[in-house]
Design a protein around this motif. Structure first.
Motif, PDB file in Angstrom:
ATOM      1  N   ASP A 105       0.873  -1.169   0.000  1.00  0.00           N
ATOM      2  CA  ASP A 105       0.000   0.000   0.000  1.00  0.00           C
ATOM      3  C   ASP A 105       0.912   1.221   0.000  1.00  0.00           C
ATOM      4  O   ASP A 105       1.704   1.426   0.926  1.00  0.00           O
ATOM      5  N   LEU A 106       0.811   2.043  -1.036  1.00  0.00           N
ATOM      6  CA  LEU A 106       1.757   3.154  -1.164  1.00  0.00           C
ATOM      7  C   LEU A 106       1.522   4.262  -0.146  1.00  0.00           C
ATOM      8  O   LEU A 106       2.370   5.135   0.012  1.00  0.00           O
ATOM      9  N   HIS A 107       0.399   4.212   0.561  1.00  0.00           N
ATOM     10  CA  HIS A 107       0.244   5.133   1.697  1.00  0.00           C
ATOM     11  C   HIS A 107       1.261   4.814   2.784  1.00  0.00           C
ATOM     12  O   HIS A 107       1.568   5.671   3.624  1.00  0.00           O
ATOM     13  N   GLN A 108       1.756   3.575   2.803  1.00  0.00           N
ATOM     14  CA  GLN A 108       2.696   3.136   3.826  1.00  0.00           C
ATOM     15  C   GLN A 108       4.137   3.094   3.315  1.00  0.00           C
ATOM     16  O   GLN A 108       5.021   2.581   4.010  1.00  0.00           O
ATOM     17  N   ALA A 109       4.400   3.607   2.141  1.00  0.00           N
ATOM     18  CA  ALA A 109       5.730   3.488   1.541  1.00  0.00           C
ATOM     19  C   ALA A 109       6.767   4.288   2.327  1.00  0.00           C
ATOM     20  O   ALA A 109       6.496   5.379   2.836  1.00  0.00           O
ATOM     21  N   ASN A 110       7.959   3.724   2.400  1.00  0.00           N
ATOM     22  CA  ASN A 110       9.127   4.433   2.922  1.00  0.00           C
ATOM     23  C   ASN A 110       9.898   4.944   1.712  1.00  0.00           C
ATOM     24  O   ASN A 110      10.626   4.200   1.061  1.00  0.00           O
ATOM     25  N   TRP A 111       9.729   6.209   1.394  1.00  0.00           N
ATOM     26  CA  TRP A 111      10.291   6.744   0.157  1.00  0.00           C
ATOM     27  C   TRP A 111      11.809   6.785   0.192  1.00  0.00           C
ATOM     28  O   TRP A 111      12.446   6.877  -0.869  1.00  0.00           O
ATOM     29  N   ALA A 112      12.412   6.665   1.373  1.00  0.00           N
ATOM     30  CA  ALA A 112      13.873   6.599   1.462  1.00  0.00           C
ATOM     31  C   ALA A 112      14.405   5.318   0.832  1.00  0.00           C
ATOM     32  O   ALA A 112      15.582   5.250   0.454  1.00  0.00           O
ATOM     33  N   THR A 138      -5.682   7.754  -3.027  1.00  0.00           N
ATOM     34  CA  THR A 138      -4.403   7.217  -3.481  1.00  0.00           C
ATOM     35  C   THR A 138      -3.564   8.288  -4.181  1.00  0.00           C
ATOM     36  O   THR A 138      -2.343   8.175  -4.244  1.00  0.00           O
ATOM     37  N   ALA A 139      -4.221   9.330  -4.696  1.00  0.00           N
ATOM     38  CA  ALA A 139      -3.483  10.406  -5.359  1.00  0.00           C
ATOM     39  C   ALA A 139      -2.542  11.123  -4.409  1.00  0.00           C
ATOM     40  O   ALA A 139      -1.546  11.728  -4.845  1.00  0.00           O
ATOM     41  N   TRP A 140      -2.823  11.066  -3.118  1.00  0.00           N
ATOM     42  CA  TRP A 140      -1.943  11.750  -2.163  1.00  0.00           C
ATOM     43  C   TRP A 140      -0.587  11.055  -2.034  1.00  0.00           C
ATOM     44  O   TRP A 140       0.390  11.674  -1.607  1.00  0.00           O
ATOM     45  N   ALA A 141      -0.511   9.777  -2.414  1.00  0.00           N
ATOM     46  CA  ALA A 141       0.785   9.102  -2.414  1.00  0.00           C
ATOM     47  C   ALA A 141       1.738   9.759  -3.411  1.00  0.00           C
ATOM     48  O   ALA A 141       2.959   9.748  -3.216  1.00  0.00           O
ATOM     49  N   VAL A 142       1.186  10.322  -4.471  1.00  0.00           N
ATOM     50  CA  VAL A 142       2.016  11.042  -5.444  1.00  0.00           C
ATOM     51  C   VAL A 142       2.667  12.246  -4.774  1.00  0.00           C
ATOM     52  O   VAL A 142       3.866  12.509  -4.954  1.00  0.00           O
ATOM     53  N   VAL A 143       1.883  12.976  -3.988  1.00  0.00           N
ATOM     54  CA  VAL A 143       2.421  14.135  -3.285  1.00  0.00           C
ATOM     55  C   VAL A 143       3.519  13.710  -2.319  1.00  0.00           C
ATOM     56  O   VAL A 143       4.592  14.340  -2.236  1.00  0.00           O
ATOM     57  N   ASP A 144       3.275  12.634  -1.573  1.00  0.00           N
ATOM     58  CA  ASP A 144       4.290  12.130  -0.642  1.00  0.00           C
ATOM     59  C   ASP A 144       5.581  11.795  -1.369  1.00  0.00           C
ATOM     60  O   ASP A 144       6.680  12.122  -0.899  1.00  0.00           O
ATOM     61  N   ALA A 145       5.448  11.113  -2.508  1.00  0.00           N
ATOM     62  CA  ALA A 145       6.635  10.666  -3.246  1.00  0.00           C
ATOM     63  C   ALA A 145       7.445  11.843  -3.779  1.00  0.00           C
ATOM     64  O   ALA A 145       8.676  11.876  -3.650  1.00  0.00           O
ATOM     65  N   VAL A 146       6.773  12.814  -4.395  1.00  0.00           N
ATOM     66  CA  VAL A 146       7.534  13.927  -4.970  1.00  0.00           C
ATOM     67  C   VAL A 146       8.083  14.844  -3.879  1.00  0.00           C
ATOM     68  O   VAL A 146       9.136  15.463  -4.067  1.00  0.00           O
ATOM     69  N   GLU A 147       7.417  14.918  -2.730  1.00  0.00           N
ATOM     70  CA  GLU A 147       7.953  15.731  -1.638  1.00  0.00           C
ATOM     71  C   GLU A 147       9.298  15.195  -1.186  1.00  0.00           C
ATOM     72  O   GLU A 147      10.220  15.958  -0.876  1.00  0.00           O
TER      73      GLU A 147
END
Length: 312
Positions: free
Chosen positions: A57-64, A100-109
């Protein structure tokens, strides 16, 4: 961009791999891809073995844990936006899937890639939280340029209108020049010597289906395609000289050949989406069609990415 001047990308909500395939057609190295579906990830990995995969679930992704990249590709859930999935289709009309679109914001941040391309149905921009979502992207330094693109204009034998939002860390929105190609006919993807055919006139056949067949014959002759369920070309069928209508996540298009008919095969749907002929699909027909119906058409992704390069 990396020292070798090869653009790198990460693919969110990667599904069966249409966005990644199109990116690779454009010479992009897709370093990471993720989806919540095990079947989708397995299909993606079978076709893109050099890409690092995550099933989560990309809401739980660790972008590091995601490699640095120049381009983010993302196809957040579209069902909550699609007009085909309104209240009458048991869509609860809340923002659980839309979020789910908010995961995009998390990733680019976290990574601040130079570009992001977000694909969805055109109704995405009518989402009640779209102004907040776009404001968040703006706050991170991205200019947004929405484009409505029909896959049929890019050599795909299917009319499929989708929204591609090009997000760029630039002074102004990056409006793309996307030259249109000549339409490709549905006939190019249908093998009339293959598949499991059944008689048009058989016990239990729906009167509505028979009426569609009769109308299609009157308009197009003995060979044509028609939606077996739902609307759109439902009363007249479609000429094989035209592109197909939209490939969906369930069997929709039937082929009529004289006194027999059948549904499109998975390999025909694959070709109608613009995937390469050797692209591996799940053996189960239903799952293969589901993944294809959710996918981005690779030639469209290729052309959008190449246009970004030209415009940047």
């Amino acid at each position: 961009m990396n020292p070798n001047n090869i653009m790198t990308a990460a693919d969110l909500f990667a599904g069966g791999g249409g966005f990644t395939t199109g990116a690779e057609m454009a010479g992009v190295n897709v370093v990471w891809a993720a989806n919540h579906s095990r079947a989708a990830v397995d299909t993606h990995a079978a076709n893109h073995p050099s890409t690092v995969h995550a099933c989560q679930d990309l809401h739980q992704a660790n972008w590091a844990e995601v490699p640095q990249h120049d381009l983010l590709l993302a196809s957040p859930c579209c069902q909550g936006h699609s007009k085909a999935r309104g209240k009458a289709a048991n869509n609860p009309q809340h923002d659980a899937s839309r979020s789910t679109a908010w995961a995009v914001v998390d990733a680019v941040e976290f990574h601040l890639p130079q570009f992001a391309v977000i694909e969805n149905v055109p109704e995405f921009i009518d989402w009640r939280l779209y102004p907040a979502w776009s404001a968040a992207m703006n706050a991170l330094g991205y200019q947004l340029a929405p484009h409505i693109v029909d896959a049929a204009d890019h050599g795909v034998p299917q009319h499929r209108e989708r929204l591609f939002i090009v997000a760029s860390r630039s002074a102004r929105p990056l409006m793309l020049q996307l030259p249109k190609q000549r339409y490709v006919a549905a006939a190019t993807v249908i093998d009339f010597d293959a598949g499991k055919w059944s008689p048009v006139e058989k016990p239990g056949r729906s009167p509505k289906t028979l009426a569609r067949v009769a109308a299609g014959r009157a308009r197009h002759g003995e060979r044509f395609v028609m939606p077996y369920y739902g609307s759109g070309s439902g009363l007249t069928g479609r000429s094989l000289d035209r592109p197909l209508g939209t490939i969906t996540t369930i069997d929709r298009w039937a082929v009529v050949n004289g006194d027999r008919m059948r549904m499109l095969r998975a390999d025909e749907c694959r070709a109608a989406m613009g995937f390469p002929a050797g692209y591996q699909l799940p053996e189960q027909h239903k799952l293969a069609v589901h993944l294809l119906g959710n996918a981005v058409c690779p030639p469209v992704a290729r052309d959008v990415i190449n246009a970004i390069r030209r415009a940047a």
